[in-house]
Design a protein around this motif. Sequence first.
Motif, PDB file in Angstrom:
ATOM      1  N   VAL B  91       0.846  -1.272  -0.144  1.00  0.00           N
ATOM      2  CA  VAL B  91      -0.054  -0.062   0.080  1.00  0.00           C
ATOM      3  C   VAL B  91       0.839   1.405   0.005  1.00  0.00           C
ATOM      4  O   VAL B  91       1.863   1.273   0.677  1.00  0.00           O
ATOM      5  N   GLN B 118      -0.147  -1.663  -4.356  1.00  0.00           N
ATOM      6  CA  GLN B 118      -1.153  -2.456  -4.264  1.00  0.00           C
ATOM      7  C   GLN B 118      -2.515  -2.025  -4.687  1.00  0.00           C
ATOM      8  O   GLN B 118      -2.674  -0.717  -4.403  1.00  0.00           O
ATOM      9  N   ARG B 119      -3.242  -2.756  -5.516  1.00  0.00           N
ATOM     10  CA  ARG B 119      -4.430  -2.060  -6.054  1.00  0.00           C
ATOM     11  C   ARG B 119      -5.244  -1.586  -5.028  1.00  0.00           C
ATOM     12  O   ARG B 119      -5.523  -2.299  -4.091  1.00  0.00           O
ATOM     13  N   HIS B 120      -5.823  -0.258  -5.313  1.00  0.00           N
ATOM     14  CA  HIS B 120      -6.637   0.137  -4.203  1.00  0.00           C
ATOM     15  C   HIS B 120      -7.962   0.962  -4.712  1.00  0.00           C
ATOM     16  O   HIS B 120      -7.749   1.616  -5.931  1.00  0.00           O
ATOM     17  N   HIS B 122      -9.947   4.342  -4.201  1.00  0.00           N
ATOM     18  CA  HIS B 122      -9.957   5.682  -3.500  1.00  0.00           C
ATOM     19  C   HIS B 122     -11.753   5.938  -3.334  1.00  0.00           C
ATOM     20  O   HIS B 122     -12.276   5.775  -4.345  1.00  0.00           O
ATOM     21  N   ASN B 136      -9.743   0.245   4.626  1.00  0.00           N
ATOM     22  CA  ASN B 136      -9.085  -0.964   4.740  1.00  0.00           C
ATOM     23  C   ASN B 136      -9.755  -2.171   4.541  1.00  0.00           C
ATOM     24  O   ASN B 136      -9.154  -3.435   4.466  1.00  0.00           O
ATOM     25  N   LYS B 138     -11.216  -5.264   1.968  1.00  0.00           N
ATOM     26  CA  LYS B 138     -10.536  -5.884   0.588  1.00  0.00           C
ATOM     27  C   LYS B 138     -12.062  -6.138  -0.143  1.00  0.00           C
ATOM     28  O   LYS B 138     -12.746  -6.964   0.399  1.00  0.00           O
ATOM     29  N   ILE B 154      -8.530  -5.564  -3.337  1.00  0.00           N
ATOM     30  CA  ILE B 154      -8.589  -4.390  -3.862  1.00  0.00           C
ATOM     31  C   ILE B 154      -8.604  -3.708  -2.313  1.00  0.00           C
ATOM     32  O   ILE B 154      -9.666  -3.898  -1.816  1.00  0.00           O
ATOM     33  N   ILE B 155      -7.820  -2.821  -1.913  1.00  0.00           N
ATOM     34  CA  ILE B 155      -7.992  -2.141  -0.492  1.00  0.00           C
ATOM     35  C   ILE B 155      -8.692  -0.946  -0.644  1.00  0.00           C
ATOM     36  O   ILE B 155      -8.373   0.012  -1.620  1.00  0.00           O
ATOM     37  N   ARG B 157      -9.570   2.464   0.391  1.00  0.00           N
ATOM     38  CA  ARG B 157      -8.910   3.759   1.086  1.00  0.00           C
ATOM     39  C   ARG B 157     -10.096   4.899   1.096  1.00  0.00           C
ATOM     40  O   ARG B 157     -10.316   5.693   0.111  1.00  0.00           O
TER      41      ARG B 157
END
Lengths: 188, 188
Positions: B91, B118-120, B122, B136, B138, B154-155, B157
């Motif tokens: 991350v 890491q894929r995330h 927003h 946070n 997934k 995918i986290i 955020r």
Amino acid sequence: MKIPVEISARHVHLSKKDFERLFGRNNELISIKKLSQPGEFATKETLTMINQDKKMENVRILGPLRKNSQAEISLTDAYKLKLAPIPKIKVSGDLANTTKILVMGPKSSVKIPCIIAQRHLHCSDKEAKRLRVKNNQKISIRIKGTREITFHNIIVRISKDYRLSLHLDTDEGNAAGIFRKTFGEIVK
Amino acid sequence: MKIPVEISARHVHLSKKDFERLFGRNNELISIKKLSQPGEFATKETLTMINQDKKMENVRILGPLRKNSQAEISLTDAYKLKLAPIPKIKVSGDLANTTKILVMGPKSSVKIPCIIAQRHLHCSDKEAKRLRVKNNQKISIRIKGTREITFHNIIVRISKDYRLSLHLDTDEGNAAGIFRKTFGEIVK
């Protein structure tokens, strides 16, 4: 049933005619490594891919010779080579309406069709029966890990000469974070 | 709810201290393009990434300046630069125990931590509520197309300063065959 996953780097298949033009008449493809699909092998021979002022050296030729020449590259490669239009995402062997690329060997150079390979599952008739999949069926395979991913629209290709293996390109392998011997699982 | 997808090419974030070292004390980051996340921008400034005899030029710096410098590259980039060990998939902001990379500016060069992002996802608090996701958490997002794919792990955020967007790197974007404005959908 665990599905072995293999990553194909950019490579070239050649027809006898193109091979003879590129390397000279009396040469033969020299195998340096057997591939997972029976009869297929990586060769000692490499070519340079060229597009205007961009090039990629040491592109491996895979044997044996085929009816038609084709280059298989990743989208990353296509952008790097500034190929336009971007080659189509196609099943290996389907070479209609895609961009051509110049490949240079020790004797001369030729333009051959270039594709981005559609992800596909090789399997034997027996394996297909066990997996309950049919030729040309589209399936999904999930691969675990930090970059866990499910690839959909994987085309099944069945032949008695094939051995079970999911073939991805380097972009797909990197997107899935594959570093070592990896297996996936078919999902509905 | 459609999730906009964005692809991040390799880039660098800099601390004030590293920026001053690389460019000289009296410069400032010059914005040339606003990014989707409010306050974030691409700058006029670029750096060269160097590892032994390998280099990548014109790597974009993203602004504004941050507390800590970090480089974000793709696995394809890491292999090309022959970085060893391969940077960790992390991350953004988590810079412990990852490989450092040398970046060179017009005045000098510095070594900064390098990660594979890491894929995330927003999203703002409001968007998170609508999507019923928590910080946070997934999640998985499916993107349609010839290279249809579901990205897992995918986290999420969440911040009031964020705007809904799935951030992928170039390997992930290419694996999904993304060429233009694309949307995904959260799957269970």
